[in-house]
Motif scaffolding. Sequence first.
Motif, PDB file in Angstrom:
ATOM      1  N   UNK A 517       6.174  -3.740   4.782  1.00  0.00           N
ATOM      2  CA  UNK A 517       5.227  -4.406   5.665  1.00  0.00           C
ATOM      3  C   UNK A 517       3.793  -4.002   5.313  1.00  0.00           C
ATOM      4  N   UNK A 518       2.853  -4.858   5.681  1.00  0.00           N
ATOM      5  CA  UNK A 518       1.413  -4.546   5.617  1.00  0.00           C
ATOM      6  C   UNK A 518       0.862  -4.648   7.033  1.00  0.00           C
ATOM      7  N   UNK A 519       0.024  -3.679   7.420  1.00  0.00           N
ATOM      8  CA  UNK A 519      -0.537  -3.610   8.774  1.00  0.00           C
ATOM      9  C   UNK A 519      -2.057  -3.690   8.663  1.00  0.00           C
ATOM     10  N   UNK A 520      -2.673  -4.601   9.418  1.00  0.00           N
ATOM     11  CA  UNK A 520      -4.124  -4.809   9.275  1.00  0.00           C
ATOM     12  C   UNK A 520      -4.793  -4.857  10.638  1.00  0.00           C
ATOM     13  N   UNK A 521      -6.061  -4.385  10.663  1.00  0.00           N
ATOM     14  CA  UNK A 521      -6.927  -4.533  11.833  1.00  0.00           C
ATOM     15  C   UNK A 521      -8.056  -5.480  11.444  1.00  0.00           C
ATOM     16  N   UNK A 575       4.563  -8.585   0.188  1.00  0.00           N
ATOM     17  CA  UNK A 575       5.187  -9.120  -1.029  1.00  0.00           C
ATOM     18  C   UNK A 575       4.323  -8.857  -2.269  1.00  0.00           C
ATOM     19  N   UNK A 576       3.341  -7.952  -2.111  1.00  0.00           N
ATOM     20  CA  UNK A 576       2.440  -7.638  -3.214  1.00  0.00           C
ATOM     21  C   UNK A 576       1.245  -8.551  -3.282  1.00  0.00           C
ATOM     22  N   UNK A 577       1.177  -9.557  -2.383  1.00  0.00           N
ATOM     23  CA  UNK A 577       0.081 -10.524  -2.436  1.00  0.00           C
ATOM     24  C   UNK A 577      -0.655 -10.595  -1.092  1.00  0.00           C
ATOM     25  N   UNK A 578      -0.585  -9.486  -0.308  1.00  0.00           N
ATOM     26  CA  UNK A 578      -1.143  -9.534   1.047  1.00  0.00           C
ATOM     27  C   UNK A 578      -2.659  -9.631   1.047  1.00  0.00           C
ATOM     28  N   UNK A 579      -3.306  -9.045   0.027  1.00  0.00           N
ATOM     29  CA  UNK A 579      -4.773  -9.112   0.002  1.00  0.00           C
ATOM     30  C   UNK A 579      -5.245 -10.565  -0.030  1.00  0.00           C
ATOM     31  N   UNK A 611      -1.138  -0.956   3.326  1.00  0.00           N
ATOM     32  CA  UNK A 611      -0.049  -1.666   2.635  1.00  0.00           C
ATOM     33  C   UNK A 611       1.074  -0.701   2.252  1.00  0.00           C
ATOM     34  N   UNK A 612       2.166  -1.298   1.772  1.00  0.00           N
ATOM     35  CA  UNK A 612       3.277  -0.492   1.256  1.00  0.00           C
ATOM     36  C   UNK A 612       4.025   0.277   2.328  1.00  0.00           C
ATOM     37  N   UNK A 613       4.024  -0.204   3.557  1.00  0.00           N
ATOM     38  CA  UNK A 613       4.693   0.497   4.653  1.00  0.00           C
ATOM     39  C   UNK A 613       6.119  -0.024   4.812  1.00  0.00           C
ATOM     40  N   UNK A 614       6.983   0.837   5.329  1.00  0.00           N
ATOM     41  CA  UNK A 614       8.306   0.362   5.735  1.00  0.00           C
ATOM     42  C   UNK A 614       8.254   0.084   7.229  1.00  0.00           C
TER      43      UNK A 614
END
Length: 649
Positions: A517-521, A575-579, A611-614
């Motif tokens: 998962x990716x986590x964003x604010x 998926x490696x493309x979150x940015x 990024x790169x979170x489980x």
Amino acid sequence: MSSYPNKYILAIVSCLLIFILMYVLRPLPLSGVASKSQLSSFLPDQIILEQPNGRDVLSLRDLSRYDPEQSLDKLNQLKAKGVFNNKELFAYQLMIEVNIALHIQDTDKVVALMQQLKVLANKYDLEWLRADSLVELAIENIRAGKLQAAKEQVNKAIKLAEAIHYDALLIKAYNTAGVIANISGDLLQAQSYFHQGVELGKAFPNHIYNAKLLANLGLIYIYLEDWEKALDFIVRGKARYKESKLNEKGLLEVLYINESYIYVSLKQATNARKSLEIAQSYVDKNTSTRLKLIALKSEIDVLRLEGDYQQALVVANQCLNYPNGSLYPLQYGQCLMGRALSNIELGQPHQVIDDLFKAKTLFEQVNAQNFQTHLNKALSEAYDLLGNHQAALEYFRLYSKANKTQLFDRRQSELFQVQQLLETQSLRQKVELATTEKQLADSLLEQQVLRHRVIVVMVLFLVLGIVIIYRHSNRMHVLNVELERLHGQDPLTKLGNRRFFEAYIAGYSDNDRDIRKALAIIDLDNFKGINDTYGHSVGDQVLIESAARLQSVLASTGIIVRWGGEEFVCLLEDDGNVEAVFQHMNQALADSPFKTDAGELTITASIGVSTGLTIWQVKNRLDQKLNLADEALYNAKATGKNRVVLAMP
């Protein structure tokens, strides 16, 4: 809450009916059954009323609360007549003298009189007087900024008053304890104390603290920035004051000053000025220094709203130079802050930092958490004016952190109100049940032939009670379902809120623990400026449109929620493309102007991404991972805004 099936209810009813029949029909003597009597409320005023001239003494006690000169003349007249000739009357004489000394601000005499009351209480073991003295000492310590001592004293007073059922004093004590919690920033505890006082006050409709309790509940909602509820309690406080036919101008002054502050916060200058002028009309020679400082501070706020910053400086200096003003650290600190904010608006940074740090010291001295929060915001603005952007960002982060806590306190406050409603309903049922038991006990003392009538009455009451409980449980179930839905949704943007987010991640099982998962604010840039320039209604339009645009970009494998204020939190599969996804979100906001009542506005956002979170890490270390995203957001803001920054792994 689920309702019982009908067959189980019938079984319970049958068992209870059999038990009651066995109990009522068993051999019993027809006399000697003691009925449970309720303990009556203790009221020392009743003791005074039974004394010769007692009514005159009570009238003088009420007069001493607002007119020291006339009170002193009447006190001397009663002394000359030898009215105060026993321990209870002498205690009231001392309390009247305390009120007079408070008005003329003779602190030494107040302390000496308090000591006399303490000696009198100990000598004659007058628990009511000991409790009364402790509350008065607590109030004096609040005024002096000694909150810890005040808290210890009022807690002792509450225990004593509860033990002897001195309910009239408990109303005052709960208000005092609530004020201490309020100043200390424990708004939920303050709300609890004030509500206890309001409930007790229903038995004393003319109690002076009924209006004060409503005023202080209004103040809680001022701190929570819930202006609608705050105004409601102010209006109710004024109405209660008029109903009680009291004559304490200081209370009305505070009510109108709080009302003025609400209008200042709502940017309604005309209403703010009108309320302030009404408050000022109650200020006279008998008004205490503390209330005069509060009035001056309110005038500073209104002048700043009206844009007359130069006159605001003049009034701030009047406040700071007022005789003995420094004896009231909370009010003095607010005047320092008012002067600093006026200088900021005038672009005059000299003395601003010094004033703000002096105010900070005073607020810390009295543990005034709410004022410290606003002071951090003022320090951020001052350092920004001086060009020290690093310090400005640091103090803004402190302000932002405290503001999030305030949002949580507001949600807790709303939950508290629901809890109070449920507890009130429960209490009413208990009172009904107690009344029924007393009726049964009285019936058992009558003749044997009345037993069948008692059985019928008991069965009717029991069936009625079960029906009420059954229907009540169904209503509570419906209410709880609705509350669950409402508490999971942000009412403005219709996105989920933090509660929804936490429930969402909790739904993942152990089999999903390695999902990436990716986590964003996501934080809207310069949003405060939009609110300040165009008003909160335009700000709300921006939030609603921002939520819609962000949601439109998000894939079905992720969620976005409103975290608070202008801040959103997003969780999606990595998926490696979150940015690229978050860049797309930024473009969705910035590419086309927002259409608002103020015209078209260009809106951008800064995004910090971890990024790169489980999913296991998100569930079990949410705060830690949010902090990583927050640090990336901070870097995005510091390096020019309108950008996406990935947290360092």
